[in-house]
Design an enzyme around this catalytic site. Structure first.
Site, PDB file in Angstrom:
ATOM      1  N   HIS A  14     -47.130-139.204  77.739  1.00 12.43           N
ATOM      2  CA  HIS A  14     -46.124-138.379  78.424  1.00 12.43           C
ATOM      3  C   HIS A  14     -46.565-136.913  78.377  1.00 12.43           C
ATOM      4  CE1 HIS A  14     -42.417-136.268  79.284  1.00 12.43           C
ATOM      5  NE2 HIS A  14     -42.037-137.363  79.905  1.00 12.43           N
TER       6      HIS A  14
ATOM      7  N   ASN B 126     -36.108-142.647  79.860  1.00 12.39           N
ATOM      8  CA  ASN B 126     -36.795-142.031  78.724  1.00 12.39           C
ATOM      9  C   ASN B 126     -35.779-141.121  78.035  1.00 12.39           C
ATOM     10  OD1 ASN B 126     -38.383-140.568  76.979  1.00 12.39           O
ATOM     11  ND2 ASN B 126     -39.619-139.586  78.563  1.00 12.39           N
ATOM     12  N   TRP B 127     -35.238-141.603  76.925  1.00  9.36           N
ATOM     13  CA  TRP B 127     -34.158-140.851  76.268  1.00  9.36           C
ATOM     14  C   TRP B 127     -34.691-139.644  75.487  1.00  9.36           C
ATOM     15  CZ3 TRP B 127     -30.593-145.331  73.966  1.00  9.36           C
ATOM     16  CH2 TRP B 127     -30.093-146.078  75.039  1.00  9.36           C
ATOM     17  N   LYS B 128     -36.004-139.539  75.357  1.00  4.58           N
ATOM     18  CA  LYS B 128     -36.639-138.423  74.641  1.00  4.58           C
ATOM     19  C   LYS B 128     -35.984-138.232  73.263  1.00  4.58           C
ATOM     20  CE  LYS B 128     -38.053-136.473  79.014  1.00  4.58           C
ATOM     21  NZ  LYS B 128     -38.405-135.318  79.825  1.00  4.58           N
TER      22      LYS B 128
ATOM     23  N   SER C 129     -37.194-135.217  87.403  1.00  6.68           N
ATOM     24  CA  SER C 129     -35.907-134.842  88.012  1.00  6.68           C
ATOM     25  C   SER C 129     -35.364-135.896  88.985  1.00  6.68           C
ATOM     26  CB  SER C 129     -36.015-133.476  88.700  1.00  6.68           C
ATOM     27  OG  SER C 129     -36.331-132.472  87.749  1.00  6.68           O
TER      28      SER C 129
ATOM     29  N   GLY D   5     -35.615-139.096  82.879  1.00  5.66           N
ATOM     30  CA  GLY D   5     -35.240-138.428  81.641  1.00  5.66           C
ATOM     31  C   GLY D   5     -33.757-138.114  81.633  1.00  5.66           C
ATOM     32  N   GLY D   6     -33.415-136.904  82.032  1.00  2.00           N
ATOM     33  CA  GLY D   6     -32.032-136.419  81.947  1.00  2.00           C
ATOM     34  C   GLY D   6     -30.990-137.382  82.506  1.00  2.00           C
TER      35      GLY D   6
ATOM     36  N   GLY E 267     -37.672-132.199  84.109  1.00  2.42           N
ATOM     37  CA  GLY E 267     -36.576-131.458  83.488  1.00  2.42           C
ATOM     38  C   GLY E 267     -36.291-130.119  84.149  1.00  2.42           C
TER      39      GLY E 267
ATOM     40  N   GLU F 264     -45.059-134.299  77.720  1.00  5.78           N
ATOM     41  CA  GLU F 264     -44.611-133.556  76.533  1.00  5.78           C
ATOM     42  C   GLU F 264     -45.518-133.835  75.340  1.00  5.78           C
ATOM     43  OE1 GLU F 264     -40.547-134.831  76.905  1.00  5.78           O
ATOM     44  OE2 GLU F 264     -40.464-133.650  78.746  1.00  5.78           O
TER      45      GLU F 264
ATOM     46  N   GLU G  87     -45.946-138.196  86.907  1.00  2.58           N
ATOM     47  CA  GLU G  87     -44.897-137.218  86.631  1.00  2.58           C
ATOM     48  C   GLU G  87     -45.475-135.808  86.751  1.00  2.58           C
ATOM     49  OE1 GLU G  87     -41.610-139.062  84.022  1.00  2.58           O
ATOM     50  OE2 GLU G  87     -43.195-138.437  82.690  1.00  2.58           O
TER      51      GLU G  87
HETATM   52  P1  PGA Z   1     -36.519-135.749  83.834  1.00  2.00           P
HETATM   53  O1  PGA Z   1     -37.665-136.327  82.860  1.00  2.00           O
HETATM   54  O2  PGA Z   1     -35.996-136.907  84.631  1.00  2.00           O
HETATM   55  O3  PGA Z   1     -35.488-135.159  82.907  1.00  2.00           O
HETATM   56  O4  PGA Z   1     -37.163-134.719  84.708  1.00  2.00           O
HETATM   57  C1  PGA Z   1     -38.567-137.302  83.302  1.00  2.00           C
HETATM   58  C2  PGA Z   1     -39.551-137.643  82.215  1.00  2.00           C
HETATM   59  O5  PGA Z   1     -40.013-136.736  81.504  1.00  2.00           O
HETATM   60  O6  PGA Z   1     -39.896-138.822  82.019  1.00  2.00           O
END
Ligand code: PGA
Length: 253
Positions: free
Chosen positions: A95, A9-11, A213, A234-235, A173, A97, A167
């Protein structure tokens, strides 16, 4: 046997050049990987160039959101059919967010899930509890409420096509990853929810990813749990080496 799905997930990250370079780098690095399914979900504006680079490869493409209505007067929104039109197979929906920053409700997410399925997309539907909810021992209640809302009216046949991403919001994050046992406990309850509602045959095929994470050093331990069928990353999905480390560490599971 459920195949692992490792999705990045490149956000709201990268620019055109870096998104294309990451796609090309992953395409080259993952060329020989047959053991797991892989996908990347760029910003919507880079979905098409990334999909063009990844066309014919073993890496699928997804979007991070879309709208439930068909084409029309919805300024700023993206139709599900526009995603398939430019080469998407997946769409992340709900998601945390979007639930917590943008304020999306499970009712809205449900409309999107049904629209995604109708358009032939695989929805990756995210659920997860806040830290205060975990501390109040209502983790499974919160996740079940999100499942009830997000999948309302979805048929058993369609449910089989869905991916669920658990999640925990406190792990996204933050560098604070759920322990493998914490993840397994929730994943088992999510699968129990599917079985209660749709029967064991459906529960056995739906993939439940863990997200929050995930990185190369913790992925194998979490994904080796019986009900953890992949990761939403994500990251660690923003660099070829970091994403490939996850893939390489879990592909033999
Ligand atoms: P993260 O994000 O790996 O940076 O914790 C995961 C996500 O929000 O899908």
């Amino acid at each position: 046997m459920r195949r692992l799905l490792i999705a990045g997930n490149w956000k709201m990250n990268l620019k055109l050049d870096s998104a294309k370079a990451l796609a090309q780098g992953l395409k080259d690095a993952a060329a020989g990987v047959t053991e797991v399914d892989i996908a990347v979900c760029p910003s919507p504006i880079y979905v098409q160039p990334v999909a063009e680079i990844l066309s014919g490869s073993n890496i699928g493409v997804g979007a991070q959101n879309a709208y439930f209505e068909k084409a029309g007067a919805f300024t700023g929104e993206i139709e599900m059919a526009m995603l398939t039109d430019v080469g998407c197979q997946y769409v992340i929906l709900g998601h945390s967010e979007r639930r917590h920053i943008i304020g999306e409700s499970s009712e809205l997410i449900n409309l999107k899930v049904r629209a995604a399925l109708a358009a032939g997309l695989v929805p990756i539907v995210c659920i997860g509890e806040l830290l205060k909810e975990r501390e109040a021992n209502v983790t499974n209640d919160v996740n079940r409420r999100q499942l009830d809302g997000s999948f309302s009216g979805v048929s058993a046949e369609d449910m089989k096509k869905c991916v669920i991403a658990y999640e925990p919001v406190w792990a996204i994050g933050t560098g604070k990853v759920a322990t493998p046992d914490q993840a397994q406990e929730v994943h088992a309850d999510v699968r129990a929810w599917i079985a209660e509602r749709y029967g064991k045959e459906v529960a056995d095929v739906v993939r439940i990813q863990y997200g929050g994470s995930v990185k190369g050093s913790n992925a194998a331990e979490i994904l080796s749990k019986p009900d953890v069928d992949g990761a939403l990353v994500g990251g660690a999905s923003l660099k070829v080496d970091a994403f490939m480390e996850i893939i390489n560490n879990v592909k033999a599971l």
